[in-house]
Design a protein around this motif. Structure first.
Motif, PDB file in Angstrom:
ATOM      1  N   THR A   1      39.862  12.022 -32.710  1.00  0.00           N
ATOM      2  CA  THR A   1      38.606  12.303 -32.011  1.00  0.00           C
ATOM      3  C   THR A   1      37.798  11.028 -31.766  1.00  0.00           C
ATOM      4  N   LEU A   2      37.889  10.028 -32.655  1.00  0.00           N
ATOM      5  CA  LEU A   2      37.154   8.768 -32.446  1.00  0.00           C
ATOM      6  C   LEU A   2      38.157   7.637 -32.212  1.00  0.00           C
ATOM      7  N   PHE A   3      38.634   7.011 -33.287  1.00  0.00           N
ATOM      8  CA  PHE A   3      39.713   6.031 -33.091  1.00  0.00           C
ATOM      9  C   PHE A   3      40.521   5.916 -34.383  1.00  0.00           C
ATOM     10  N   PRO A   4      41.849   5.740 -34.264  1.00  0.00           N
ATOM     11  CA  PRO A   4      42.711   5.792 -35.457  1.00  0.00           C
ATOM     12  C   PRO A   4      42.354   4.715 -36.486  1.00  0.00           C
ATOM     13  N   GLY A   5      41.947   3.536 -36.004  1.00  0.00           N
ATOM     14  CA  GLY A   5      41.667   2.439 -36.928  1.00  0.00           C
ATOM     15  C   GLY A   5      40.431   2.658 -37.783  1.00  0.00           C
ATOM     16  N   LEU A   6      39.632   3.674 -37.478  1.00  0.00           N
ATOM     17  CA  LEU A   6      38.458   3.968 -38.302  1.00  0.00           C
ATOM     18  C   LEU A   6      38.879   4.338 -39.715  1.00  0.00           C
ATOM     19  N   ARG A   7      40.039   4.979 -39.826  1.00  0.00           N
ATOM     20  CA  ARG A   7      40.592   5.446 -41.099  1.00  0.00           C
ATOM     21  C   ARG A   7      39.578   6.260 -41.900  1.00  0.00           C
ATOM     22  N   ILE A   8      39.056   7.306 -41.287  1.00  0.00           N
ATOM     23  CA  ILE A   8      38.253   8.274 -42.035  1.00  0.00           C
ATOM     24  C   ILE A   8      38.796   9.670 -41.728  1.00  0.00           C
ATOM     25  N   GLY A   9      39.111  10.391 -42.780  1.00  0.00           N
ATOM     26  CA  GLY A   9      39.575  11.762 -42.653  1.00  0.00           C
ATOM     27  C   GLY A   9      38.961  12.585 -43.780  1.00  0.00           C
ATOM     28  N   TYR A  10      39.402  13.809 -43.924  1.00  0.00           N
ATOM     29  CA  TYR A  10      38.779  14.664 -44.938  1.00  0.00           C
ATOM     30  C   TYR A  10      39.693  15.813 -45.333  1.00  0.00           C
TER      31      TYR A  10
END
Ligand SMILES: Cc1ncc(COP(=O)(O)O)c(C=O)c1O
Length: 501
Positions: A340-349
């Motif tokens: 939804t944003l960008f893969p390199g952000l590396r935030i999930g849940y």
């Protein structure tokens, strides 16, 4: 073990009545024999003809098992000489260099590395699916990161760095930043019908880490997990290194479709993609969802719901989650900002049942010593100010158009000859190739022309028996580049399958 001894050893263990296909049993037994060094490195395995004869099974079955073991690095075959257990068999332990074998010192670096690796390390590397390229036509699973609202992000970034807050720069408390957990709980409740409180949300670095945490906390090495066949290679690797035994379960139009034999042996966990089967794209039917939930309740197994890209549906509204239907707390829901944003952000849940929330938060801090609170604070504000939902809305329109452009370009070049599957959703399509085509060869030919596609067969537990196709990611390709890139891909297909032109 000599050839005749191996045949006896295998014959004693093959069980024609246990419902497991002979191919799968033979494959597992040979792996076991190699890993336990019953078949030592360098030893010759019997010819497929001889082994088939001695075991009373089809020669094709043996050939396919050998080919699979070659792919996985367990054996290598030398034309005219036979098939040998690989020198760098996956369980080789580093030993004292043998003075009598100076050649060992000059062996190539990858082989030396394999010698140094543990069994699971060697298996991970031998089966690794990760691509060196992560951007460009037609990279599957990657959104258009150039459309990310960088200005908003940079304003938030400046704001947080101007008012430097030590609590955001130190280690994270287990579970992640409260403001992000609150913002996410609101979003998941309204957009995905997930039933949760902020405390049930555990922030991670993405789905890989979420699955890793879930399987570490809910299973022990050797436990069985059902995975969809085909499934995402990345998560499959996470499961393997955790010591779980993956049992691939076929999918049909309604999603994962366990047989009566499968159902008779309940797993500890199952991992499913109900909103958009990865990579084929079907949606799990309501009947199948109910069946799985009821089965999990009766047999006390956990369902991990990987909801990796459900925001992108083009013809209809996003579907409710499986977690939202769960009334007995069997579902662990995992999601990510990677698409939804960008893969390199590396935030999930993860969203876990209430009773497990505290343990998951503690384990996450204990194992991974989390951080990234500053990014989490920025993200919470980004969501609260409405930028997240507005970005998704814009991207949904954009990707829907790109998907159509790709379908039109493929139809123009091939008519109906190469059908595409993938549902009306997601960031990629699967283009089916004629049965028996080596899709890895097609993907390699495309890469030579600077086009990244993934061979469909690689997502199956038995690639050599799998349908042939290509995963084509359209989301990160600018509109005007889609048709030319499709034509370049088609040139690669035509060059590999001349009979198809
Ligand atoms: C089905 C599926 N699950 C999970 C992931 C990875 O998610 P993350 O980047 O959050 O680890 C992917 C990435 O392509 C995927 O296709």
């Amino acid at each position: 073990m000599r050839a005749s001894v191996l045949s006896d050893w295998l014959a004693q263990r093959l069980d024609r009545g246990n419902g497991q296909p002979i191919y799968r049993q033979l494959h597992r037994l040979l792996q076991q024999a190699i890993l336990s060094r019953e078949l030592p490195p360098g030893s010759k395995v019997p010819s497929s003809r001889l082994l088939a004869q001695e075991l009373g099974i089809g020669r094709n079955t043996v050939t396919q098992v050998y080919e699979q073991l070659v792919l996985e690095g367990y054996v290598s075959s030398a034309t005219g000489r036979g098939t040998f257990v690989a020198d760098s068999a996956p369980d080789e332990i580093v030993g004292v260099p043998d003075a009598e074998a100076p050649a060992a010192r000059s062996e190539p670096a990858p082989q030396q590395a394999r010698r140094a690796l543990s069994t699971r390390g060697a298996r991970l590397i031998a089966g690794a699916g990760v691509s060196k390229r992560q951007w460009g036509a037609f990279m599957p699973g990657v959104p258009d990161v150039t459309k990310f609202p960088a200005r908003v992000w940079s304003r938030l970034h400046n704001k947080y760095w101007r008012r430097l807050r030590p609590d955001l720069l130190t280690y994270a408390p287990g579970g992640g930043l409260a403001s992000l957990r609150h913002a996410l709980a609101d979003y998941l409740r309204t957009s995905r019908s997930v039933r949760c409180t902020p405390e049930q949300i555990i922030i991670t670095t993405g789905i890989h880490q979420s699955v890793d945490l879930a399987v570490r906390l809910l299973s022990d090495p050797g436990d069985v997990i059902w995975t969809e066949d085909p499934c995402y290679w990345g998560v499959r690797s996470v499961l393997h290194v955790s010591g779980l035994e993956s049992r691939p379960i076929a999918v049909d139009e309604e999603g994962i479709n366990p047989s009566a034999d499968d159902l008779a042996q309940p797993p500890k966990l199952m991992l499913v993609t109900p909103s958009h089967q990865y990579p084929l794209g079907m949606v799990m039917s309501l009947a199948r969802r109910r069946m799985l939930l009821e089965y999990a309740r009766q047999n006390q197994c956990w369902i991990i719901e990987d909801d990796y890209d459900s925001e992108y549906r083009y013809g209809s509204r996003p579907l409710a989650s499986l977690q939202g239907l769960d009334t007995s707390g069997q579902v662990i829901y995992v999601g990510s900002f990677g698409k939804t944003l960008f893969p390199g952000l590396r935030i999930g849940y993860l969203v876990v049942p209430e009773a497990l929330a505290e343990s998951f938060a503690t384990a996450s801090a204990e194992l991974y010593r989390e951080g990234q609170l500053l990014q989490q604070a920025m993200l919470a504000e980004f969501i609260a100010e409405g930028h997240f939902t507005s970005h998704i809305r814009k991207m949904r329109t954009l990707y829907g158009q790109r998907r159509q452009t790709l379908l039109d370009a493929a139809a123009q070049r091939y008519g109906d000859a190469l059908p595409a599957v993938g549902g009306d959703a997601g960031l990629h399509l699967v283009m089916q190739l004629p049965d028996g085509t080596d899709d890895r060869r097609v993907a390699a030919a495309a890469l030579e022309r600077n086009i990244v596609v993934r061979p469909l067969s690689g997502y199956y537990a038995q690639p050599l028996l799998a349908p042939s196709g290509l995963l084509i990611g359209y989301a990160c390709v600018p509109d005007e580049e889609i048709a030319p890139a499709l034509n370049t891909l088609a040139d690669a297909i035509d060059a590999t399958l001349p009979e198809f032109v």
